[in-house]
Design an enzyme around this catalytic site. Structure first.
Site, PDB file in Angstrom:
ATOM      1  N   THR A   1       0.861  -1.178   0.000  1.00  0.00           N
ATOM      2  CA  THR A   1       0.000   0.000   0.000  1.00  0.00           C
ATOM      3  C   THR A   1       0.896   1.226   0.000  1.00  0.00           C
ATOM      4  O   THR A   1       1.860   1.307   0.769  1.00  0.00           O
ATOM      5  CB  THR A   1      -1.025  -0.012   1.154  1.00  0.00           C
ATOM      6  OG1 THR A   1      -1.839   1.167   1.037  1.00  0.00           O
ATOM      7  CG2 THR A   1      -0.387  -0.056   2.537  1.00  0.00           C
ATOM      8  N   GLU A   2       0.613   2.160  -0.913  1.00  0.00           N
ATOM      9  CA  GLU A   2       1.609   3.183  -1.231  1.00  0.00           C
ATOM     10  C   GLU A   2       1.830   4.181  -0.114  1.00  0.00           C
ATOM     11  O   GLU A   2       2.803   4.922  -0.131  1.00  0.00           O
ATOM     12  CB  GLU A   2       1.282   3.883  -2.553  1.00  0.00           C
ATOM     13  CG  GLU A   2      -0.068   4.553  -2.629  1.00  0.00           C
ATOM     14  CD  GLU A   2      -1.111   3.665  -3.297  1.00  0.00           C
ATOM     15  OE1 GLU A   2      -1.105   2.442  -3.038  1.00  0.00           O
ATOM     16  OE2 GLU A   2      -1.927   4.202  -4.071  1.00  0.00           O
ATOM     17  N   ASN A   3       0.941   4.213   0.884  1.00  0.00           N
ATOM     18  CA  ASN A   3       1.211   5.109   2.003  1.00  0.00           C
ATOM     19  C   ASN A   3       2.328   4.591   2.905  1.00  0.00           C
ATOM     20  O   ASN A   3       2.762   5.310   3.803  1.00  0.00           O
ATOM     21  CB  ASN A   3      -0.065   5.412   2.805  1.00  0.00           C
ATOM     22  CG  ASN A   3      -0.852   4.194   3.181  1.00  0.00           C
ATOM     23  OD1 ASN A   3      -0.967   3.244   2.416  1.00  0.00           O
ATOM     24  ND2 ASN A   3      -1.387   4.200   4.380  1.00  0.00           N
TER      25      ASN A   3
ATOM     26  N   SER B   1       8.455   4.320  -0.194  1.00  0.00           N
ATOM     27  CA  SER B   1       7.335   3.546  -0.735  1.00  0.00           C
ATOM     28  C   SER B   1       7.169   3.787  -2.237  1.00  0.00           C
ATOM     29  O   SER B   1       6.971   2.850  -3.015  1.00  0.00           O
ATOM     30  CB  SER B   1       6.045   3.915   0.001  1.00  0.00           C
ATOM     31  OG  SER B   1       4.979   3.107  -0.439  1.00  0.00           O
TER      32      SER B   1
END
Lengths: 219, 226, 219, 226
Positions: free
Chosen positions: C53-55, C95
Site C-alpha cells: 500500500t503506497e502510504n 514507498s
C-alpha cells in the site's frame, strides 16, 4: 576577533584546539580523515557537538580500543569507534543525502591547496600516473554549510598552499570559508578577498610574504 | 520471489560472465566475505564490479582482480596502502576504472533502485570527475547530471533475514547494503540468521523483502578485509 | 489459454477471481482503490502474494473492524487494515521508490478508458470544472512491471471504455498490459494489437461489435 | 540545534506570513493535529501548504483554507467527498493549486532534503500534469524533469523523540514525516513522548536528530481528520 600574534607556529594539536573553539555549540560536524580528526579531542560535552561519519552514523564517539573494538562499528577512516548516547545508523545514500542536503553545519578537511576564491584541491596531486581516489571529499566540501580547511601554510618545498588559483585538480568550487594553518587563520570572503584573522608566531607581513596574492588585515 | 539457499556457492551460481556485480561493505564492515569467496570459486569473469574500494591485500575483491576476472571497477576510492593488485592491473591497462564521488556513487545506486532516470547534483562540478558531463545552474549552483548505476547482481551482508526476505543490519555494516539490494536485478544477501515471518518488528525492517531475491545463512561470517 | 465463453457477463466479484488467478505465486502487488481491492478476497495464503500500500507498507493484511481498528494503520484508500506476519513500514519516498523502481510485479487499477496502445485514463474525466486529483495512480501505472486494468467494458452510456485513442487526460503512456472486463479479457500486445483472451456471456463477435477498432482472436 | 518547547503554540510561533509549510499525514494517520490547530490560532497567513490532500470537513487544514490563510496548495489529491472548503475557494479562484503525482511529490520533497537539484522521472509523462515540463528519453523511456519542493517549515507527527531529536514513528503514520522534516529549513515535530538520549536503539531511529529543530510533547494526540 582582533588580530593577535602567538609566540610560535602552532602544532597540529594547538591548531585543532583553535578550530574546535570556532565550532558553534550544538553543531553537526564531519571531521575529515587525518589532521581534522584531532579536533574531536578539543570538543567538550558542553559543546554538544554531534559528529557525523559518512559511512552511516550520527553521534560517533571516540576511537575504540581493545575489547571495545567492533568490526561493524568504524568511521570513514575505517578506524574502530564507539557509540554515544543518542547516536543513529543509516545507509550510505541517506548518509550522503544528509551531507549533500546542507544539513551539516560544518566540515573540517585537509588540503593540498586552497585559493582565494575558496576553491579546494585535496584529493589528487595531479600527477599523471597517480590513481585517482576521491571518497566523500567532494560531497563534504560542496554539501556542508561551512567548509573549514586545516593545513600547514606551506608545503614541504616552502611554497604556500594558499594560492591565487589552484593548480591541482579541484575537489570543490568556492566551497572553503576558512583556512586554519599553523601560521595564521584566513577568512575566505567569497568575493576574492582573504582576511588574515590571526597569526601564530609571526606577523601579518610575514604571512603576506608567503602568500602570493594580497591579503587583508582583520579589522 | 525469495529463495533461501543452503550455501554461498548456490547463492552465486547464477552469476554469468560479463555481469555487473555490486558488492557491499565499507572497510571491514558489511563485506559479504563468504559470497565474494564463493564468486572467486565460481569462476565468472569479465565482470564489472561496483564497490566503494578496489580491494585490499590478497583476498576477496583484491583476489578477484588479481585473477583477472574484473574488467571494470566503479568505485570512489581505489587507491589504498594495500590495493597493490588493483594498482598493478590499472598501471598495466588491464582494468577499467570509473572513479565516482562517494555520494554520487550512493545516489546513483539509489536512483537505479528508485526508477530515477538521472539527477542533478553540485558534487563534482568543476572537478576532473565532471569532465564531459552535462552541467546546469539550478538553485544558484552549478550542477552536473548523473545517471543511475544498475547491476545484474548485488552481493551484500545483513545481520538477520526473516522468511519474507526482510533484512536488518548491524551498526555501520549497513552502509551500501540497502541501496545495492534495491538496485540490482538479482540481490543476493548473506545473513547470520534466518528467522520466521513475524519475528522481525515491522517498524525496524531496513530492507523490505521485495528487494531480496536470494538469502543464504552464514552463521559465523568472517570479518571483512581492509 | 484458449478462448472460452462463460454463460454471462461477470460480476465484479467473479472478475476479481479471474484477476486473482492470473497473479503469479510470490508476487508483490498493489491493488488500486475501488473494484481492484476485491482481488484480495481471492488470493490464498498458498499464493504467497504480498500486498503493497503506497502510504508505506508491504505485507498489508485485510480490512480491520471493531477493536482491530488502529488509526495509525490504514491503506491508500484510507481504510483501516491489519498487519500480516512479515510486513514492514517505510516512509512515502521509500514507498514510491519501490513502485517507481519497477519492484512491484503487478498493479491492478480501475479505468475510465484504455486504448489499443495501452494508454490509460483513470484520474480525470476531462471536464473543465473538475478539480484534478491524481494520488499515486500515475506512479503505479508507470512503475509496476505489469499494469492490469479492471473495469466494465462499457460506460453507463453504452460506449466501450476500450478505445482507439483515449480522449480523456492520460494517467500513463503505453503502460497497460491486460484489461479485465465483465465481458472479456484483453491482452494489450504493445504493437497496437489487442487480443481477446476470453469472453464472458458473449462471443468474440459481440465484443468486437462494442470495441471501435479491430481485435484479434486468441490462438 | 534542537529546541524542546512546552506547547504547540510555542512550536509554531516562528511561522510568518508568506511561509511555505509542509504538513505531514496521510488520511487520519500521522496528522499533526495539535500543531495545525496551533497554526490556525497563531494567525500566519498567505501560506503555501504542501500536503497530500487539501483538507477534510471543517477542521485542521480545511479550517485554515476556509479562513483564507492558504494562498497556494501543493498536493496530490485535493478532491475528496468533504473537501468543500477547498472546492469553494478553488472555484472562486481564491486558492492556487499545484497537483503533483504522489510519487513525484514524495521524491521532490526528498530531493529538497537531499540536495538534488532536479531529477528525471517517467511518472506523469504524456499527461496534463507534465505540460510545459522538460522531457528527455532516458533508459528507453520518456521522462520529465522535476524540481525539489523546499519549505520554510514542516509540521509533522512522530511517536517518540529522544533529547538528541531522533524520531521513531508508528505504523503507516510514518508517511511524509521523515522526508518533510529533512526538506524544511525549520522542522517542527509533535511527539507523544520525549525520552532521554540513549533510550532509543540507534538501529531503529527513522529520522536522525539532525533533521529536527523543534519538538513538542503532546502526550495524547487527537486522531487526524479524514
Amino acid at each position: 576577533m582582533t588580530s593577535m600574534t602567538k609566540d610560535a607556529a602552532l602544532t597540529p594539536e594547538q591548531l585543532a584546539e583553535v578550530v574546535a573553539a570556532d565550532i558553534p555549540a550544538g553543531a553537526y560536524v564531519n571531521l575529515g580523515i587525518g589532521q581534522p580528526t584531532l579536533v574531536s579531542n578539543y570538543l567538550t560535552p558542553e559543546d554538544d557537538v554531534t559528529l557525523h561519519t559518512e559511512n552511516g552514523m550520527l553521534g560517533m564517539g571516540g576511537e575504540a580500543h581493545g575489547d571495545e573494538v567492533d568490526p561493524d562499528l568504524i568511521n570513514a577512516g575505517k578506524i574502530p569507534v564507539k557509540e554515544t548516547d543518542g547516536c543513529s545508523y543509516f545507509h550510505h545514500a541517506d548518509s550522503f543525502a544528509m551531507m549533500r542536503g546542507g544539513h551539516l553545519d560544518c566540515c573540517v578537511l585537509g588540503a593540498f591547496q586552497v585559493d582565494r576564491a575558496g576553491n579546494l584541491a585535496n584529493w589528487h596531486t595531479g600527477k599523471p600516473d597517480a590513481i585517482p581516489a576521491v571518497g566523500g571529499a567532494m560531497d563534504l566540501a560542496t554539501g556542508a554549510k561551512q567548509t573549514f580547511v586545516m593545513m600547514t601554510l606551506t608545503a614541504k618545498n616552502g611554497q604556500a598552499k594558499l594560492v591565487e588559483n589552484c593548480t591541482m585538480p579541484l575537489t570543490g568550487v568556492g566551497c572553503v570559508s576558512r583556512v586554519y594553518t599553523d601560521q595564521a587563520v584566513f577568512l575566505i570572503e567569497g568575493d576574492g578577498r582573504v582576511v588574515v584573522r590571526e597569526t601564530f608566531g609571526c606577523d601579518f607581513e610575514a604571512v603576506q610574504e608567503l602568500v602570493p596574492f594580497p591579503l587583508e588585515r582583520s579589522e | 520471489m525469495l529463495t533461501i539457499v543452503d550455501s554461498a556457492a548456490q547463492a552465486v551460481e547464477p552469476i554469468t560472465d560479463g555481469s555487473t556485480v555490486m558488492i557491499g561493505g565499507f572497510g571491514v564492515a558489511g563485506q559479504p566475505v563468504e559470497l565474494i569467496d564463493a564468486l572467486i570459486e565460481q569462476g565468472a569473469t569479465d565482470l564489472t564490479v561496483v564497490n566503494n574500494n578496489a580491494g585490499n591485500g590478497d583476498v576477496g575483491l583484491a583476489k578477484l582482480i588479481q585473477l583477472g576476472r574484473v574488467r571494470k571497477i566503479i568505485c570512489s576510492f581505489p587507491r589504498q596502502s594495500d590495493s597493490y593488485h588493483f594498482d598493478a592491473k590499472y598501471h598495466a591497462g588491464e582494468i577499467e576504472l570509473e572513479v565516482v564521488p562517494q555520494g554520487n556513487l550512493a545516489e546513483r545506486i539509489r536512483a537505479a533502485g528508485a526508477g530515477i532516470g538521472a539527477f542533478y547534483t553540485p558534487t563534482g562540478y568543476g572537478t576532473p570527475l565532471a569532465e564531459g558531463k552535462e552541467t546546469r545552474e539550478l538553485d544558484g549552483k552549478m550542477q552536473i547530471l548523473e545517471f543511475p548505476i544498475t547491476a545484474d547482481f548485488s552481493l551484500t551482508k545483513a545481520l538477520t533475514a526473516d522468511k519474507a526476505g526482510n533484512l536488518v543490519y548491524r551498526k555501520t555494516a549497513r552502509n551500501f547494503g540497502p541501496i545495492m539490494a534495491a538496485a540490482a536485478r538479482t540481490s543476493i544477501v548473506q545473513v547470520s540468521d534466518v528467522v520466521e515471518r513475524g519475528a522481525l518488528d515491522p517498524e525496524v525492517v531496513v530492507t523490505p523483502g521485495i528487494y531480496v531475491d536470494t538469502v543464504v545463512s552464514i552463521p559465523d561470517p568472517a570479518v571483512g578485509h581492509a
